[in-house]
Design a protein around this motif. Structure first.
Motif, PDB file in Angstrom:
ATOM      1  N   SER A 538     -29.885  -6.508  25.940  1.00  0.00           N
ATOM      2  CA  SER A 538     -29.282  -7.486  25.182  1.00  0.00           C
ATOM      3  C   SER A 538     -29.747  -8.676  26.116  1.00  0.00           C
ATOM      4  O   SER A 538     -29.533 -10.000  25.258  1.00  0.00           O
ATOM      5  N   LEU A 539     -29.997  -8.827  27.065  1.00  0.00           N
ATOM      6  CA  LEU A 539     -30.197 -10.185  27.795  1.00  0.00           C
ATOM      7  C   LEU A 539     -31.200 -10.983  27.178  1.00  0.00           C
ATOM      8  O   LEU A 539     -31.078 -12.078  27.090  1.00  0.00           O
ATOM      9  N   LEU A 566     -19.221  -6.111  24.505  1.00  0.00           N
ATOM     10  CA  LEU A 566     -18.357  -6.129  25.656  1.00  0.00           C
ATOM     11  C   LEU A 566     -17.344  -5.126  25.595  1.00  0.00           C
ATOM     12  O   LEU A 566     -16.955  -4.664  26.834  1.00  0.00           O
ATOM     13  N   LYS A 567     -17.083  -4.454  24.539  1.00  0.00           N
ATOM     14  CA  LYS A 567     -15.948  -3.251  24.623  1.00  0.00           C
ATOM     15  C   LYS A 567     -16.829  -1.971  25.252  1.00  0.00           C
ATOM     16  O   LYS A 567     -16.303  -1.403  25.980  1.00  0.00           O
ATOM     17  N   ARG A 590     -21.899  -9.235  31.527  1.00  0.00           N
ATOM     18  CA  ARG A 590     -20.632  -9.780  30.940  1.00  0.00           C
ATOM     19  C   ARG A 590     -20.682 -11.409  30.741  1.00  0.00           C
ATOM     20  O   ARG A 590     -20.328 -12.144  29.927  1.00  0.00           O
ATOM     21  N   LEU A 591     -21.350 -11.915  31.630  1.00  0.00           N
ATOM     22  CA  LEU A 591     -21.288 -13.568  31.652  1.00  0.00           C
ATOM     23  C   LEU A 591     -22.307 -13.862  30.285  1.00  0.00           C
ATOM     24  O   LEU A 591     -21.758 -14.706  29.474  1.00  0.00           O
ATOM     25  N   VAL A 594     -20.297 -13.256  27.375  1.00  0.00           N
ATOM     26  CA  VAL A 594     -19.416 -14.094  26.963  1.00  0.00           C
ATOM     27  C   VAL A 594     -19.870 -15.436  26.529  1.00  0.00           C
ATOM     28  O   VAL A 594     -19.524 -16.242  25.613  1.00  0.00           O
ATOM     29  N   THR A 595     -20.820 -15.960  27.118  1.00  0.00           N
ATOM     30  CA  THR A 595     -21.534 -17.022  26.945  1.00  0.00           C
ATOM     31  C   THR A 595     -22.188 -17.009  25.330  1.00  0.00           C
ATOM     32  O   THR A 595     -22.044 -17.928  24.399  1.00  0.00           O
ATOM     33  N   ASN A 596     -22.712 -15.764  24.975  1.00  0.00           N
ATOM     34  CA  ASN A 596     -23.161 -15.661  23.489  1.00  0.00           C
ATOM     35  C   ASN A 596     -21.967 -15.688  22.707  1.00  0.00           C
ATOM     36  O   ASN A 596     -22.050 -16.182  21.384  1.00  0.00           O
TER      37      ASN A 596
END
Length: 606
Positions: A538-539, A566-567, A590-591, A594-596
């Motif tokens: 996903s990055l 995230l889940k 995670r970072l 969260v940013t997305n």
């Protein structure tokens, strides 16, 4: 790699052996002293087949073509098909040179047996008269008279040739009347002899007249010959012999039996001047009389021909089996033709099938282990309705699969003939071999053909494991063409969808790629250990969101999709699916998520 059949062991020589197939043997040491560690000395021994010659290839492929036509036509017009077989054999004989004398002799024997059986069992004989057909056989198999004629005529004075008279007698034996007349013309008694020869009625030249008219004409002609013999005063003794031949005198025929060479040639010649309208019904009586003259020179071939004249098709075939030993071409095709001509008993033998099926099975078994003929052998097996498929189930696993192409053809043949289990076994063998060579894509293809769901799943997982280790796929283009086959296994479906995801990334279809990635994470189709790889994938979607050249919308995953990822990340932590070295990866994922998520909230309408 291939199943071995029961073999042998010798305590005295300390050697064991096991058959791989009819032309290959595995030999191994059984002496404990010959075994080093866990290694056993093994030697593979193989040998050539008598089918490998060029002429055998010619008649095998040609015979298969005619055989297939007979089966398709259900035996209709069997006479024409028999002629096709005979023409094939004659063409093969003509193609052979002096260096192929053994092959030529064998094929000539095939043709001789075939010609006799064709005339006696298959031909539609006008009035039942068999002699014109026998004469043609003799001319084909005994060409010496015409060869000798050319040699005699090459002399400036033909009568000075040492075999001048032998040439004339040989021509008369074969009914070559015109040629004999031309030769006799230069002899002192030529005019007198030719006055009878030129008037000799010949059955093949008596068209338009009834058989009764021919018999009357021929009887009158021979009676005139006999009367002239009693009153004539020939200058040469050879002229007397010729006149006695025209009168059918057996003692004179016996005098020249060396020129005939065989009893069936002499029989045909004698009948020409004694009973030209002989029928197949009485032929065996004349055969036995002539065989008595050659009793010291008889061979198994003579028993075959006599059996044919006695209309004993079963004995013809059994004698052929004994005469030609392990070469089954003649007996297999002859049995099939006799069967379709309704001349062969269909009663089952002790082997559980008819004689026709038995000999075809033997011929097919001979073919199927030859590299050039294995596919032909399968076709013959299929035409054996009683035991053919059982034989195929036994022999196909022992066909050497030296190449992918051959293995594919063997599998296709199994599919064509509904040998599903046998075909699946071929696929499993090829899949196993590909896995050992680390050709996982090829192994997966073969497992799919076998519909081996367990192996498909295992190979798919191995491909995914390799991706985790190397970060890439190799030789998986075939996945793009799998279609509905992807549904055979959850792992395969996942692998196909995952490859589709990468293709979307390459083609800049980021939004579609994001949707597919989220669905893969949410579906749990992949192995649990692969979830971290999916989340890492996903990055690039988040990083590329800042690229103005990608899609119209700069955020490729909406808030709902981001929360699903995230889940999934939290679930991996709860289920202890993360490794110690995954900590940095988790924080990076995670970072980014969260940013997305924050960006997606700003991008979405309230």
């Amino acid at each position: 790699e291939w199943p071995l059949r029961p073999g042998i062991r010798s305590s005295s020589t300390k050697i064991g052996a096991a058959w791989i197939n009819e032309r290959k043997l595995m030999v191994f040491a059984t002496d404990e002293q010959a075994v080093t560690g866990d290694e056993i000395q093994i030697r593979e021994e193989s040998w050539e087949s008598n089918l490998d010659s060029l002429i055998n290839k010619y008649i095998i492929f040609g015979g298969h073509s005619v055989f297939s036509e007979i089966q398709l036509s259900n035996g209709n017009d069997i006479q024409s098909h028999s002629h096709a077989y005979r023409s094939l054999l004659r063409a093969a004989i003509q193609d052979l040179g002096p260096e192929d004398e053994d092959d030529k002799r064998l094929v000539a024997l095939y043709e001789l047996v075939w010609s006799f059986c064709e005339v006696l069992f298959i031909e539609h004989l006008p009035g039942g008269c068999v002699l014109p057909y026998l004469m043609e056989i003799m001319k084909w198999h005994f060409p010496q008279p015409m060869e000798l004629l050319n040699d005699v005529l090459s002399f400036e004075e033909p009568m000075e040739h040492p075999k001048f008279w032998d040439c004339i007698i040989s021509l008369l034996f074969q009914g070559q009347i015109e040629e004999a007349v031309a030769m006799i013309k230069i002899t002192p008694d030529g005019s007198e002899l030719n006055s009878f020869l030129e008037k000799m009625p010949l059955l093949q030249n008596f068209g338009g007249h009834s058989l009764s008219e021919f018999k009357i004409s021929w009887s009158m002609w021979q009676e005139s010959c006999k009367q002239h013999l009693e009153t004539s005063n020939f200058i040469l003794d050879q002229s007397v012999d010729i006149m006695e031949l025209l009168c059918g005198k057996l003692e004179t025929f016996q005098k020249y039996k060396e020129l005939a060479q065989t009893w069936y040639h002499l029989m045909t010649s004698h009948l020409l001047y004694t009973m030209p309208t002989v029928t197949v019904v009485t032929l065996h009586h004349h055969a036995k009389d002539m065989m008595g003259i050659y009793k010291d020179f008889l061979t198994p071939l003579d028993e075959i021909l006599l059996s044919a004249m006695e209309f004993d098709a079963h004995n013809v075939l059994t004698q052929c089996i004994a005469q030609f030993k392990n070469n089954w071409w003649l007996v297999a095709h002859l049995a099939d033709v006799l069967h379709h001509a309704k001349q062969l008993d269909t009663t089952e033998l002790q082997y559980g099938c008819s004689l026709r099926e038995y000999v075809i099975l033997q011929y097919a078994s001979e073919l199927v282990f030859c590299e050039d003929f294995w596919s032909v052998g399968i076709d013959y097996f299929i035409e054996c309705k009683k035991l053919g498929k059982s034989y195929l189930e036994s022999v196909i696993p022992r066909i050497p699969l030296e190449s992918q192409n051959k293995a594919l053809r063997v599998w296709s043949a199994c599919e064509k003939h509904s040998l599903i289990d046998v075909g699946s076994n071929v696929c499993r063998v090829m899949s196993s071999a590909a896995k050992q060579q680390n050709k996982l894509g090829l192994a997966l293809i073969w497992s799919l053909r076998a519909k081996d769901l367990v192996n498909v799943t295992n190979i798919s997982e191995k491909i995914l494991d390799n991706y985790i280790e190397t970060g890439g796929f190799s030789n998986l283009d075939f996945l793009d063409q799998l279609g509905s086959n992807k549904l055979l296994s959850n792992r395969l479906m996942f692998l196909g969808k995952y490859r589709e995801f990468h293709n979307m990334i390459k083609s800049q279809q980021h939004k579609k790629a994001a949707e597919l990635l989220v669905s893969l994470v949410e579906s749990n189709l992949g192995p649990p250990r692969f979830q971290i790889t999916l989340l890492l994938d996903s990055l690039p979607l988040i990083d590329d969101a800042d690229d103005p050249c990608s899609d119209t919308d700069r955020v490729f995953m909406n808030s709902n999709q981001t929360q699903i990822l995230l889940k999934a990340l939290e679930d991996m932590k709860i289920k202890n699916l993360l490794k110690d070295n995954d900590t940095q990866k988790v924080e990076t994922i995670r970072l980014a998520l969260v940013t997305n998520l924050a960006a997606s909230f700003l991008n979405e309408p309230w």
